[in-house]
Each structure stands twice: as structure tokens, then as C-alpha cells.
Design a protein around this motif. Structure first.
Motif, PDB file in Angstrom:
ATOM      1  N   GLU A   1      11.650   3.982  -4.205  1.00  0.00           N
ATOM      2  CA  GLU A   1      11.700   2.852  -5.134  1.00  0.00           C
ATOM      3  C   GLU A   1      10.596   1.838  -4.861  1.00  0.00           C
ATOM      4  N   GLN A   2      10.058   1.856  -3.634  1.00  0.00           N
ATOM      5  CA  GLN A   2       8.934   0.973  -3.298  1.00  0.00           C
ATOM      6  C   GLN A   2       7.594   1.597  -3.701  1.00  0.00           C
ATOM      7  N   GLY A   3       7.637   2.821  -4.204  1.00  0.00           N
ATOM      8  CA  GLY A   3       6.416   3.463  -4.673  1.00  0.00           C
ATOM      9  C   GLY A   3       5.765   4.416  -3.698  1.00  0.00           C
ATOM     10  N   HIS A   4       6.396   4.664  -2.555  1.00  0.00           N
ATOM     11  CA  HIS A   4       5.824   5.585  -1.577  1.00  0.00           C
ATOM     12  C   HIS A   4       6.039   7.042  -2.005  1.00  0.00           C
ATOM     13  N   GLU A   5       5.147   7.902  -1.550  1.00  0.00           N
ATOM     14  CA  GLU A   5       5.291   9.345  -1.784  1.00  0.00           C
ATOM     15  C   GLU A   5       6.171   9.912  -0.670  1.00  0.00           C
ATOM     16  N   ILE A   6       7.304  10.487  -1.040  1.00  0.00           N
ATOM     17  CA  ILE A   6       8.300  10.918  -0.062  1.00  0.00           C
ATOM     18  C   ILE A   6       8.453  12.437  -0.094  1.00  0.00           C
ATOM     19  N   VAL A   7       8.420  13.037   1.088  1.00  0.00           N
ATOM     20  CA  VAL A   7       8.734  14.457   1.252  1.00  0.00           C
ATOM     21  C   VAL A   7       9.878  14.558   2.252  1.00  0.00           C
ATOM     22  N   VAL A   8      10.987  15.160   1.828  1.00  0.00           N
ATOM     23  CA  VAL A   8      12.135  15.360   2.705  1.00  0.00           C
ATOM     24  C   VAL A   8      12.164  16.821   3.137  1.00  0.00           C
ATOM     25  N   VAL A   9      12.261  17.043   4.439  1.00  0.00           N
ATOM     26  CA  VAL A   9      12.336  18.399   4.998  1.00  0.00           C
ATOM     27  C   VAL A   9      13.717  18.571   5.613  1.00  0.00           C
ATOM     28  N   ASP A  10      14.424  19.622   5.225  1.00  0.00           N
ATOM     29  CA  ASP A  10      15.771  19.824   5.751  1.00  0.00           C
ATOM     30  C   ASP A  10      15.976  21.292   6.116  1.00  0.00           C
ATOM     31  N   LYS A  11      16.669  21.524   7.241  1.00  0.00           N
ATOM     32  CA  LYS A  11      16.851  22.883   7.730  1.00  0.00           C
ATOM     33  C   LYS A  11      17.833  23.701   6.896  1.00  0.00           C
ATOM     34  N   ALA A  12      18.690  23.038   6.118  1.00  0.00           N
ATOM     35  CA  ALA A  12      19.644  23.754   5.275  1.00  0.00           C
ATOM     36  C   ALA A  12      18.911  24.485   4.153  1.00  0.00           C
ATOM     37  N   SER A  13      19.480  25.583   3.702  1.00  0.00           N
ATOM     38  CA  SER A  13      18.849  26.364   2.637  1.00  0.00           C
ATOM     39  C   SER A  13      19.058  25.724   1.273  1.00  0.00           C
ATOM     40  N   GLN A  14      20.088  24.891   1.139  1.00  0.00           N
ATOM     41  CA  GLN A  14      20.351  24.169  -0.103  1.00  0.00           C
ATOM     42  C   GLN A  14      21.314  23.022   0.178  1.00  0.00           C
ATOM     43  N   PHE A  15      21.463  22.146  -0.801  1.00  0.00           N
ATOM     44  CA  PHE A  15      22.412  21.057  -0.637  1.00  0.00           C
ATOM     45  C   PHE A  15      23.823  21.616  -0.601  1.00  0.00           C
TER      46      PHE A  15
ATOM     47  N   MET B   1       0.844  -1.191   0.000  1.00  0.00           N
ATOM     48  CA  MET B   1       0.000   0.000   0.000  1.00  0.00           C
ATOM     49  C   MET B   1       0.886   1.250   0.000  1.00  0.00           C
ATOM     50  N   ARG B   2       0.628   2.150  -0.928  1.00  0.00           N
ATOM     51  CA  ARG B   2       1.419   3.374  -1.049  1.00  0.00           C
ATOM     52  C   ARG B   2       1.152   4.289   0.141  1.00  0.00           C
ATOM     53  N   LYS B   3       2.238   4.800   0.722  1.00  0.00           N
ATOM     54  CA  LYS B   3       2.108   5.660   1.899  1.00  0.00           C
ATOM     55  C   LYS B   3       2.758   7.013   1.631  1.00  0.00           C
ATOM     56  N   ARG B   4       2.279   7.998   2.368  1.00  0.00           N
ATOM     57  CA  ARG B   4       2.934   9.307   2.344  1.00  0.00           C
ATOM     58  C   ARG B   4       3.870   9.362   3.541  1.00  0.00           C
ATOM     59  N   ILE B   5       5.141   9.557   3.259  1.00  0.00           N
ATOM     60  CA  ILE B   5       6.165   9.527   4.301  1.00  0.00           C
ATOM     61  C   ILE B   5       6.930  10.837   4.302  1.00  0.00           C
ATOM     62  N   ILE B   6       6.983  11.480   5.458  1.00  0.00           N
ATOM     63  CA  ILE B   6       7.768  12.700   5.624  1.00  0.00           C
ATOM     64  C   ILE B   6       9.060  12.331   6.341  1.00  0.00           C
TER      65      ILE B   6
ATOM     66  N   ALA C   1       8.431  -3.054   3.365  1.00  0.00           N
ATOM     67  CA  ALA C   1       8.080  -3.873   2.198  1.00  0.00           C
ATOM     68  C   ALA C   1       7.560  -5.240   2.617  1.00  0.00           C
ATOM     69  N   GLN C   2       8.080  -5.738   3.738  1.00  0.00           N
ATOM     70  CA  GLN C   2       7.692  -7.061   4.221  1.00  0.00           C
ATOM     71  C   GLN C   2       6.263  -7.080   4.751  1.00  0.00           C
ATOM     72  N   SER C   3       5.855  -5.990   5.401  1.00  0.00           N
ATOM     73  CA  SER C   3       4.485  -5.912   5.949  1.00  0.00           C
ATOM     74  C   SER C   3       3.839  -4.599   5.501  1.00  0.00           C
ATOM     75  N   PRO C   4       3.564  -4.465   4.205  1.00  0.00           N
ATOM     76  CA  PRO C   4       3.082  -3.187   3.665  1.00  0.00           C
ATOM     77  C   PRO C   4       1.736  -2.736   4.213  1.00  0.00           C
ATOM     78  N   ASP C   5       0.945  -3.670   4.709  1.00  0.00           N
ATOM     79  CA  ASP C   5      -0.387  -3.309   5.203  1.00  0.00           C
ATOM     80  C   ASP C   5      -0.447  -3.189   6.721  1.00  0.00           C
ATOM     81  N   ASN C   6       0.700  -3.354   7.382  1.00  0.00           N
ATOM     82  CA  ASN C   6       0.705  -3.263   8.842  1.00  0.00           C
ATOM     83  C   ASN C   6       1.939  -2.476   9.285  1.00  0.00           C
ATOM     84  N   LEU C   7       1.773  -1.164   9.361  1.00  0.00           N
ATOM     85  CA  LEU C   7       2.878  -0.277   9.696  1.00  0.00           C
ATOM     86  C   LEU C   7       3.410  -0.552  11.098  1.00  0.00           C
ATOM     87  N   ALA C   8       2.519  -0.847  12.034  1.00  0.00           N
ATOM     88  CA  ALA C   8       2.937  -1.078  13.421  1.00  0.00           C
ATOM     89  C   ALA C   8       3.901  -2.265  13.521  1.00  0.00           C
ATOM     90  N   ILE C   9       3.595  -3.358  12.817  1.00  0.00           N
ATOM     91  CA  ILE C   9       4.479  -4.526  12.827  1.00  0.00           C
ATOM     92  C   ILE C   9       5.820  -4.188  12.189  1.00  0.00           C
TER      93      ILE C   9
END
Length: 390
Positions: A23-37, A1-6, A312-320
Motif C-alpha cells: 500500500e506504500q507503493g513498494h514492490e513486494i515478493v513473498v516466498v513461501d515453502k508451502a506449495s499453495q495457500f 522511495m520505492r523499494k524491492r522487498i522480499i 514510511a517515516q524515513s523512506p530515504d534512510n532504511l538503516a534508521i
């Protein structure tokens, strides 16, 4: 199941997780305090399973292109006399190759391979987290609000999010000051040969990056306050190595005048639980083992791989998935943190008697014994390498 991950923190751990999870298909948002790489950074040695995982990610050839040659290490006393000449080829005969690279170079390789696949928000931090069932409500420092299925905290050793939301965690002062930096200047050192000076309450390493650049890393025993250390760093560096030979004296003075230096007190993070609901600690934010473990970068990459593996091993059970990640990482955290404590005792002894004892042991040991001394602690079990929990 595709998840939104911050992911809060776009360092080595955060970007490794971003790449693997995207690569597993999740929607990823990275937040970083630096102004640029930023491609700057001191040297790190990626070893053992860290190299193996980067190879699995298809990035090891890129790392080698950015790496610094490391063929020999000359272990010296404070007078510059040889204690032992160590060949990395001999040392690494029982383990995989190691890659000496700037932290910025390692960061750059991962960043270039993930930047088009994830959203990266620069110049922001997490101001607030609220968990509502399976959803985490995130408020950023600019007031922007987002919801996520999972928040990964990879903000580094001094993570403010960990301090605020993982109240059982603690930061252990390792009572060692780390100073590392790079200097663009022609130098007399042979590229590929690292010089490390052993001494009481301090250690200094000189790394010829290439013929036009040299790096240094030193550890100094200190119980001082980090703010005071920052304001007096140059004086402390000069005073600590004032009795060394003229070559070292010149190098220290050039670094003070022209070098790019990083200064910090080293610490270890002890988090009895890396998971709070749908928020998880990753990398130095959760289990920093200090640079003296020799495995900080590798452990960050391993943690990212472990997290993605269990999701990836337990895509439908985040807690596990998160429980398994925590169960796997806790004994590994303890192992490498204990390695760091042991290395500090050996390589940065507290008195002259211990220095003489270790110097004699190191000088007279066989190549096989030296290899074991320097690499045995880097090894994980087959179960750990395969992310198997029994």
C-alpha cells in the motif's frame, strides 16, 4: 522511495507486512515453502491492538465473519467441577474486543486482500543471502536469484534463515508441548462457551466452533525431543488425560481417529538484534512469545505495522527505519515473553499445592480482579500504540 522487498514466509506476519508495504507503493515478493495457500489451522485469539490494526487495515469485518463465537469460558478442575464461569464481556470491559478465529481463517482474510497486489512464489525457500552494500542478493532453493533492497524474514519459530544469519539469536525451549486441532463432528457443547480444564503440568481447552465442529487445544509439560513426541503424539494425548471424565475421553479418542491435529514444542525466540544490515526479523521468527502469552498473532500484526510505519517515516534512510523498528520491538518482546512465563506458572502449575493456591485465588477474585488478571498484560503504552520512541 520505492523499494524491492522480499518477504520470506507468507504467514500472518509476512502477509500483513506485504499488504501494508504494498500500500506504500513498494514492490513486494513473498516466498513461501508451502506449495499453495492452506486454509487449515488451529484456533487463535486476536486481541487488543491486533484487532485495532486489522480494523485500520479494513479487514475486521471480514475477520468477524470468519470468527467463532466466544461469550463465556468455564474454568474447570480435572473432575469437570466448575472453578469459575467467566464472561468475556466482563473480562474485556477495559480493553478492545477479542476475535476467536482459526489461524487459517485469519490467514485467509489477509491473503485474499493481498494476493493480487504482490508476487507470491510458492514451494520455495531462501537458500542463501549475500549483502553487498545496500543490496541483498537472494538465492532461492530452486537456484533462482533475485536482488532486493530489504529482506524480511517471517518464517516462524524455527526459521532456518534466522539460525544461519542471526548468530546471536537463540531458541529457548519452553518445555511445553502444544497440541491443537479441529474435528468435524456433532457434539454436546454449547457454541460460545469454552471449557478449560486446569491441572498440574497440563491444560486442556475445548472450543465449539459451530454445531458441527469442535476444536481442542492443550498444553503438556514435556522435556522430550520433538521427533519422539511426534511419533508418539496419540499415545501421549491419550495417557495425559486418561483419568478425565467420559466426555473428555470420548473427545480425545475421536480426535485421535478423525481429527486434524497440530503438534509442536513451544519455544521463545530471543534475538538481541532484529536487524542485520538490510535483513530484518518479523513475527515469530524474531520474537515468538508462545501461545501462552495470548498475543502471538496480535504481536505479529503489530510488528508488521511497526515495520511499515518506520519505513514510511524515513523512506530515504532504511538503516534508521530498521534501527527504530528494533528499538521499539525489543522491550515489547521481553514484556510478552515474560507474560507467557507467568501464565505458565499460573495456569499450568508444577505441583498440586500451586494448583490449589491458584484455583482458590481465581475462584474467589472479584470480576474486576479477574478482568485485570486476564487483560492487564495485553496492554501497550500509548507511546507503543503510536510507535513513538523516546
Amino acid at each position: 522511495m520505492r523499494k524491492r522487498i522480499i518477504i520470506s514466509g507468507g504467514g500472518i506476519a509476512g502477509l500483513s507486512a506485504a499488504k501494508l508495504l504494498a500500500e506504500q507503493g513498494h514492490e513486494i515478493v513473498v516466498v513461501d515453502k508451502a506449495s499453495q495457500f492452506n486454509n487449515a489451522g488451529f484456533l487463535v485469539s486476536l486481541k487488543s491492538f491486533g484487532v485495532r490494526i486489522m480494523e485500520e487495515m479494513g479487514l475486521v469485518d471480514n475477520l468477524i465473519k470468519e470468527s467463532t463465537s466466544s461469550e463465556f469460558m468455564h474454568w474447570l478442575d480435572s473432575n469437570g467441577d466448575m472453578i469459575r464461569d467467566v464472561s468475556y464481556k466482563t473480562v474485556n470491559q477495559n480493553t478492545s474486543q477479542s476475535i476467536l478465529i482459526t489461524r487459517g481463517g485469519l490467514h485467509h482474510v489477509i491473503y485474499e486482500h493481498v494476493k493480487h497486489d504482490v508476487k507470491i512464489i510458492f514451494g520455495k525457500t531462501i537458500a542463501d543471502l549475500q549483502q553487498d552494500g545496500k543490496i541483498v542478493h537472494v538465492k532461492l532453493s530452486d537456484g533462482q536469484e533475485m536482488d532486493a533492497d530489504l529482506v524480511v524474514v517471517s518464517e516462524g519459530l524455527r526459521s532456518s534463515t534466522r539460525t544461519k544469519y542471526f548468530t546471536e539469536s537463540r531458541l529457548e525451549d519452553f518445555n511445553l508441548l502444544y497440541m491443537g486441532g479441529r474435528l468435524k463432528e456433532k457434539h454436546p457443547y454449547k457454541v460460545g462457551t469454552i471449557r478449560t480444564y486446569l491441572d498440574v503440568n497440563k491444560m486442556l481447552s475445548v472450543y465449539p466452533v459451530n454445531n458441527e465442529e469442535v476444536a481442542i487445544q492443550c498444553y503438556i509439560y514435556s522435556t522430550g525431543d520433538i521427533a519422539d513426541i511426534h511419533s508418539n503424539a496419540n499415545q501421549l494425548l491419550r495417557k495425559t488425560f486418561k483419568n478425565y471424565n467420559s466426555e473428555v475421553q470420548h473427545l480425545i479418542e475421536e480426535f485421535i481417529k478423525e481429527g486434524l491435529m497440530f503438534v509442536d514444542k513451544m519455544g521463545m525466540v530471543e534475538a538481541p538484534n532484529l536487524v542485520e544490515g538490510n535483513v530484518v526479523l518479523l513475527g515469530d521468527a524474531g520474537y515468538c512469545p508462545t501461545a501462552l502469552s495470548g498475543m502471538g498473532a496480535s504481536l505479529s500484526i503489530y510488528g508488521a505495522k511497526a515495520l511499515s510505519h518506520f519505513l514510511a517515516q524515513s523512506p530515504d534512510n532504511l538503516a534508521i527505519s530498521l534501527d527504530r523498528y528494533n528499538e521499539l520491538m525489543q522491550p515489547i518482546r521481553k514484556k510478552f515473553q515474560e507474560n507467557a512465563r507467568n501464565n505458565a506458572k499460573s495456569f499450568i502449575p508444577k505441583n498440586e499445592a500451586d494448583l490449589i493456591r491458584f484455583g482458590s485465588l481465581f475462584k474467589n477474585a472479584s470480576d474486576e480482579e479477574v478482568s485485570k488478571m486476564m487483560t492487564e498484560q495485553l496492554i501497550l503504552t500509548e507511546d507503543q500504540l503510536n510507535f513513538t520512541i523516546k
